[in-house]
Motif scaffolding. Structure first.
Motif, PDB file in Angstrom:
ATOM      1  N   GLU A   1       0.856  -1.361   0.221  1.00 11.26           N
ATOM      2  CA  GLU A   1       0.168   0.059   0.042  1.00 11.26           C
ATOM      3  C   GLU A   1       1.033   1.282   0.002  1.00 11.26           C
ATOM      4  OE1 GLU A   1      -0.659  -2.738   1.571  1.00 11.26           O
ATOM      5  OE2 GLU A   1      -2.549  -3.030   1.680  1.00 11.26           O
TER       6      GLU A   1
ATOM      7  N   TRP B   1      -6.927  -4.994  -4.298  1.00 10.08           N
ATOM      8  CA  TRP B   1      -7.338  -3.969  -2.926  1.00 10.08           C
ATOM      9  C   TRP B   1      -8.639  -3.929  -2.552  1.00 10.08           C
ATOM     10  CZ3 TRP B   1      -2.586  -3.526  -1.523  1.00 10.08           C
ATOM     11  CH2 TRP B   1      -1.547  -3.113  -2.409  1.00 10.08           C
ATOM     12  N   PRO B   2      -8.912  -3.845  -1.218  1.00  8.98           N
ATOM     13  CA  PRO B   2      -7.979  -3.675  -0.087  1.00  8.98           C
ATOM     14  C   PRO B   2      -7.456  -5.017   0.151  1.00  8.98           C
ATOM     15  CG  PRO B   2     -10.363  -3.887   0.525  1.00  8.98           C
ATOM     16  CD  PRO B   2     -10.146  -3.901  -0.843  1.00  8.98           C
ATOM     17  N   TYR B   3      -6.268  -5.154   0.660  1.00 12.90           N
ATOM     18  CA  TYR B   3      -5.588  -6.593   1.175  1.00 12.90           C
ATOM     19  C   TYR B   3      -6.381  -6.968   2.198  1.00 12.90           C
ATOM     20  CZ  TYR B   3      -1.516  -9.277   2.215  1.00 12.90           C
ATOM     21  OH  TYR B   3      -0.520 -10.292   2.413  1.00 12.90           O
TER      22      TYR B   3
ATOM     23  N   SER C   1      -5.680 -11.926  -0.688  1.00 14.68           N
ATOM     24  CA  SER C   1      -4.971 -11.005  -1.753  1.00 14.68           C
ATOM     25  C   SER C   1      -4.048 -11.833  -2.630  1.00 14.68           C
ATOM     26  CB  SER C   1      -4.549  -9.621  -1.300  1.00 14.68           C
ATOM     27  OG  SER C   1      -5.637  -8.869  -0.650  1.00 14.68           O
TER      28      SER C   1
ATOM     29  N   GLN D   1      -2.055   1.960  -3.722  1.00 14.48           N
ATOM     30  CA  GLN D   1      -3.398   1.610  -4.124  1.00 14.48           C
ATOM     31  C   GLN D   1      -3.579   2.564  -5.343  1.00 14.48           C
ATOM     32  OE1 GLN D   1      -5.518   1.988  -0.452  1.00 14.48           O
ATOM     33  NE2 GLN D   1      -5.160  -0.379  -0.420  1.00 14.48           N
TER      34      GLN D   1
ATOM     35  N   TYR E   1      -8.019   0.751   2.881  1.00 12.61           N
ATOM     36  CA  TYR E   1      -8.185   1.308   1.635  1.00 12.61           C
ATOM     37  C   TYR E   1      -8.366   2.659   1.477  1.00 12.61           C
ATOM     38  CZ  TYR E   1     -10.149   1.060  -3.246  1.00 12.61           C
ATOM     39  OH  TYR E   1     -10.199   1.215  -4.589  1.00 12.61           O
TER      40      TYR E   1
END
Lengths: 307, 178
Positions: free
Chosen positions: A74, A180-182, A244, A173, A165
């Protein structure tokens, strides 16, 4: 004569003169505010006990090593990027919602994590899937405390975690590097293992942003990417959640991702690792040396299939 | 040779030892020597396009230095694995990026040798042989592709450079034929 000859700009405006007490009060309030900000900034010392049961007595890596060699996409995909871009992660007004198959849906803020749970220092080995490792003195509490608080129903089999996020501010990102989000996940019995902790600090201080402030997961017998940073959501779910790295490359990163020297990754043999700061590589241990605590979780499972 | 090979190498070595911000020093040198070799290949491919004769002389030096940096890149990888031949063989057989890495390295050798007069005299077709550089570049792109986990930024960058160079060369040949 000149003594009484004040210039216009030397005279305090009558309006301001009449508000003089209010002005002093507000400036006092302002300085108090900045003082309290200082109190809650990253330099705040945490109060914690020292754990002896699960901690390793190996030499810990330095604060500098731990905070300037990070994988936190990120904040950028280079190893130094997370440190350089650390201030781009905004942790003010941070909340974590705990939901899903639970009796008590709760929303906790970042101070709750510091004040509501018994913090302890856990010195754990951290093994990255890229074949390097560190020893880190985390400050945190067992994930069990959250599980007890939420009271999962009989339906809950897994826990799904979601990270921050914020594509407007987080440089990583802005591009679709990962889904995303992780996201990460654990089986409920893995989450209940006493080794699994949520961390709020390291070396006695609040977590620096690049290490996953304000709250992150630590699962020391799994590869580092399982230990999701900057958590915003913890959901108890019935089905195995998406993660992810698994979405990115399913044949490389499985759901379990236990440290296992006998199952090699397409890019890295997992037999050895470099402890950061050392030149010669050392042998990687099964379950990162935590087999006595976790091996029973995977009894009867083919770990080459469920990698 | 001094400016093009030894100086960058000296800067890299002093940087690692004097600058304590580099945490994983071995990995850092392995990665940097690889990227330096690739950048030198880009320069080797681009210099002839500039049609400047004084720069053309340097092309050979950049090519030779690219080979030296790839060799350092490879030797460091061997040292990093404690000269463990079993381990290194296993890597060569099972890891895609290692396999294409070897291919690129091996293909650089005939080009390196024919950079010297002795072999140039023996192999008259050496100029044709040097077309292998495109294959080497391609293998390096594949090497990078296999090692990247998720962020393909550098792969896209070096692939685009490769494309631009090829388009320029084609265009030049086209113009010559007119």
């Amino acid at each position: 004569m000149s003594k009484y000859c004040l210039k216009e700009n030397h005279v305090t405006d009558e309006k301001l003169f009449n508000q003089r007490r209010a002005i002093i009060k507000s400036s006092l309030a302002f300085s108090l505010l900045t003082f309290s900000n200082l109190l809650f900034s990253n330099d705040k010392k945490l109060i914690f006990s020292k754990d002896m049961k699960y901690s390793t007595n190996e030499e810990t890596n330095t604060f500098k090593q731990i905070t300037s060699y990070n994988n936190f996409y990120e904040l950028g995909s280079g190893k130094r990027d997370p440190m350089m871009n650390a201030e781009k992660l905004n942790t003010n007004d941070w909340t974590v919602s705990i939901d899903g198959e639970v009796k008590n849906k709760v929303i906790l803020n970042k101070d709750d994590f510091i004040n509501k749970f018994p913090l302890e220092e856990r010195i754990y080995r951290l093994r990255c899937v890229e074949a390097w490792s560190m020893v880190v003195p985390w400050i945190g509490f067992e994930l069990n405390h959250i599980i007890k608080l939420a009271e999962p129903t009989y339906k809950a089999k897994y826990i799904a975690f979601e990270s921050v996020y914020d594509p407007e501010n987080l440089p990583g990102q802005k591009r679709n590097i990962l889904a995303w989000p992780y996201r990460e996940g654990l089986r409920l019995d893995e989450a209940r293992n006493p080794l699994t902790i949520l961390s709020v600090g390291l070396y006695g201080r609040i977590l620096p942003n690049q290490n996953g402030s304000p709250i992150r997961l630590i699962v020391p017998w799994k590869y580092g990417f399982k230990s999701i940073k900057s958590i915003t959501k913890i959901s108890f779910v019935e089905k195995m959640p998406d993660t992810s790295w698994n979405l990115e490359a399913p044949n490389e990163y499985g759901f379990y991702s236990n440290v296992n020297p006998y199952v090699s990754h397409p890019r890295w043999s997992q037999k050895r690792e470099r402890r950061i700061g050392e030149f010669r590589k050392r042998d990687t241990l099964m379950h990162n040396g935590y087999a006595e605590h976790v091996a029973q979780l995977y009894e009867g499972m083919d770990l080459t299939k469920y990698f | 040779m001094l400016n093009i090979f030894l100086l960058p190498l000296a800067i890299l070595i002093s940087y690692i030892f004097l600058y304590d911000e580099i945490i994983n020093k071995t990995n850092y040198v392995i990665t940097s020597t690889g990227y330096i070799a690739l950048v030198y290949l880009v320069i080797t491919l681009s210099l002839p396009l500039l049609k400047n004769n004084s720069l053309k002389v340097k092309t050979r030096l950049f090519g030779i230095s690219a080979f030296y940096f790839s060799m350092i890149h490879f030797i460091l990888y061997v040292i990093d694995n404690s000269y463990d031949l079993v381990f290194i063989m296993e890597d060569a057989l099972f890891r895609n990026y290692i396999i294409v890495g070897y291919l690129a390295l091996i293909l650089l050798i005939p080009m390196y040798l024919t950079s010297f007069k002795y072999f140039k005299d023996k192999i008259k077709e050496w100029k044709k042989l040097h077309k292998i550089i495109y294959v080497v570049y391609f293998f390096i792109l594949v090497h990078i592709y296999f090692i990247i986990k998720a962020d393909y930024y550098y792969l896209i960058l070096f692939s685009s450079i490769f494309l631009v160079i090829i388009i320029f060369k084609r265009y030049n040949i086209y113009k010559l034929n007119e």
